[in-house]
Design a protein around this motif. Structure first.
Motif, short mmCIF file in Angstrom:
data_model
loop_
_atom_site.label_atom_id
_atom_site.label_comp_id
_atom_site.label_asym_id
_atom_site.label_seq_id
_atom_site.Cartn_x
_atom_site.Cartn_y
_atom_site.Cartn_z
N LYS A 46 0.84 -1.20 0.00
CA LYS A 46 0.00 0.00 0.00
C LYS A 46 0.87 1.24 0.00
CE LYS A 46 -3.56 2.36 2.73
NZ LYS A 46 -4.38 2.29 3.98
N GLU A 47 1.86 1.26 0.88
CA GLU A 47 2.84 2.33 0.93
C GLU A 47 4.01 1.87 1.78
OE1 GLU A 47 0.82 5.74 2.47
OE2 GLU A 47 0.57 4.93 4.48
N VAL A 48 5.13 2.56 1.61
CA VAL A 48 6.30 2.31 2.43
C VAL A 48 6.54 3.56 3.27
CG1 VAL A 48 8.79 1.94 2.44
CG2 VAL A 48 7.35 0.68 0.83
N VAL A 49 6.56 3.38 4.58
CA VAL A 49 6.77 4.48 5.52
C VAL A 49 8.22 4.39 6.00
CG1 VAL A 49 6.03 5.51 7.70
CG2 VAL A 49 4.35 4.39 6.19
N VAL A 50 9.00 5.41 5.72
CA VAL A 50 10.44 5.37 5.97
C VAL A 50 10.83 6.40 7.02
CG1 VAL A 50 12.73 5.75 4.97
CG2 VAL A 50 10.98 4.52 3.67
N THR A 66 4.38 4.30 -3.49
CA THR A 66 4.02 5.41 -2.59
C THR A 66 4.93 5.34 -1.37
OG1 THR A 66 1.71 5.39 -3.31
CG2 THR A 66 2.20 6.43 -1.20
N LEU A 67 5.76 6.34 -1.19
CA LEU A 67 6.73 6.36 -0.10
C LEU A 67 6.49 7.61 0.74
CD1 LEU A 67 10.48 5.44 -0.28
CD2 LEU A 67 9.75 7.44 1.01
N ARG A 68 6.24 7.40 2.01
CA ARG A 68 6.07 8.52 2.96
C ARG A 68 7.31 8.60 3.82
NH1 ARG A 68 1.13 10.65 2.38
NH2 ARG A 68 -0.43 9.29 1.42
#
Length: 425
Positions: free
Chosen positions: A202-206, A265-267
């Motif tokens: 869904k997304e990667v939270v870094v 999608t990277l946050r």
């Protein structure tokens, strides 16, 4: 609404990594599922990271038993509903020299807690459970009734990046969030092995990098981005409509296919936002003491390594003195986002998505988050021009990173208070 599914990719040799995992596992069953905790090297060796995680589960089991015996709610509903798989990952960065930070975190990564508090550390009889020389674990056949299997986690003999791809492949696209709070080596290996399965996330939270603040290991480098800058650059490149435009110039992993089904999608949670989420020493002391007095094993364990951390903060940082000292909760902020991402108070920077790239070859700038601060018109050019080296001005190239800039809980020790309440109340 179904529980959010999150993979936590971590180097649990730091206090905030452990607190981040505890925050996720202590969530309500309807809030979060954690199908996988994947481990990477970080400030110390990955096998020490594994020991710390196994110790954490040992303490959680003791804490839940203590709560039952004292008529208290067990807590850790997310953990009890779905014990996570634990998998060991990268031992070294993709290309650069490994950097350790035992000067700050202690040789075991938790302030020497295994030596100072041996009664809180399990025996090492668990190590064979992760031995890759044995047959790979079939996650679907592990039975809770098997006395040789831990009750609170499922050990895997497979590499972490393979387990990451397994979880993404077994779940519907856009249902699993990866929260990466260590060097991005495991993510780079997974995306190189099977980019399309990786893009099911869904997304990667870094947690990584810094944009407008100084770094914490060099003047411009934050630890996670510095520790494996090539891995970070590769993962960031998947946010681009043309990943080849921002891939590192030298790399041992293959390039991505010319056509991918979607962009990642990277946050990004850089130091710019995580430094605003702290735990005050005075608040921690007053809050943890009653729990220590009541006999909580979790309180004793957390207090033991927090004492070391606050003392080290006093030695290394100006102004961090006495009860006014504050520990930045970099990694828990990312987990808190994954749990509460529907809250409209989470805000990206006004410029997002931004073309943020990670420097990999600079002598003094390794791991630096580079942004284009020039006020120039963008173009639709496919080729580099003499006035645009690196495709910085092309709408068809460059990264597209959502840099997070505001949260529902900011300022002072507000977030630290939220964290402790979630763990103990």
């Amino acid at each position: 609404m179904p529980a959010k599914k999150i993979i936590i990719d971590t180097d649990p040799v730091r206090i905030d990594d452990i607190l981040a995992i505890l925050l996720a596992l202590s969530a309500k069953e309807e809030e979060v599922q954690v199908p996988l905790i994947s481990l990477t090297f970080g400030n110390i060796e990955v096998r020490s990271c594994l020991r710390n995680v196994v110790s954490m589960f040992h303490i959680i089991e003791r804490e839940m038993q203590w709560r039952r015996e004292n008529g208290k709610p067990e807590g850790f509903a997310a953990l009890r509903a779905l014990p996570p798989v634990v998998a060991v990952g990268a031992e070294d960065p993709l290309e650069s020299q490994k950097m350790l930070a035992d000067y700050f975190h202690g040789r075991d990564g938790l302030g020497g807690i295994h030596a100072s508090h041996p009664h809180l550390t399990p025996s090492e009889a668990w190590e064979h459970l992760f031995d890759p020389s044995a047959h790979a674990t079939d996650i679907n056949t592990v039975k809770a009734s098997d006395s040789s299997t831990p009750r609170t986690y499922v050990p895997s003999k497979r590499p972490a990046h393979e387990e990451m791809l397994r979880v993404l492949g077994e779940n519907d696209p856009d249902t699993v969030t990866i929260v990466a709070v260590g060097p991005l080596t495991n993510l780079a290996l997974a995306s190189a092995m099977d980019p399309e399965t990786f893009l099911r996330a869904k997304e990667v939270v870094v947690m990584g990098g810094t944009v407008n603040l100084p770094g914490n290991v060099t003047p411009v480098g934050e630890f996670n981005s510095y520790a494996d800058s090539v891995a970070a650059a590769r993962v960031f490149a998947l946010t681009s409509p043309n990943p080849q435009s921002t891939l590192p110039p030298t790399q041992r992993l293959p390039s991505y296919p010319p056509k991918l089904s979607k962009q990642l999608t990277l946050r990004l949670f850089p130091l710019d936002i995580t430094h605003r989420h702290n735990l005050n020493r005075g608040y921690f002391r007053s809050n943890i003491q009653p729990r220590l007095d009541s006999g909580s094993p979790l309180a004793e364990w957390i207090a033991a390594f927090m004492v070391h951390t606050f003392k080290t903060l006093e030695k290394l940082h100006v102004g961090h003195v006495g009860d006014d000292a504050e520990l930045s909760l970099h990694d828990p902020v990312c987990v808190w986002y994954a749990i509460t991402s529907d809250d409209g108070k989470w805000k990206p920077s006004p410029a997002s998505p931004e073309d943020i790239r990670v420097e990999t070859t600079g002598q003094w700038t390794r791991g630096m988050c580079v942004v284009d601060r020039r006020n120039r018109h963008q173009t639709d050019a496919d080729e580099e021009s003499p006035s645009d080296h690196g495709h910085w001005l092309s709408r068809k190239a460059g990264n597209r990173v959502w840099r997070m800039d505001a949260s529902p809980v900011e300022g002072g020790s507000c977030f630290g208070e939220v964290l402790l309440r979630r763990l103990f109340d």
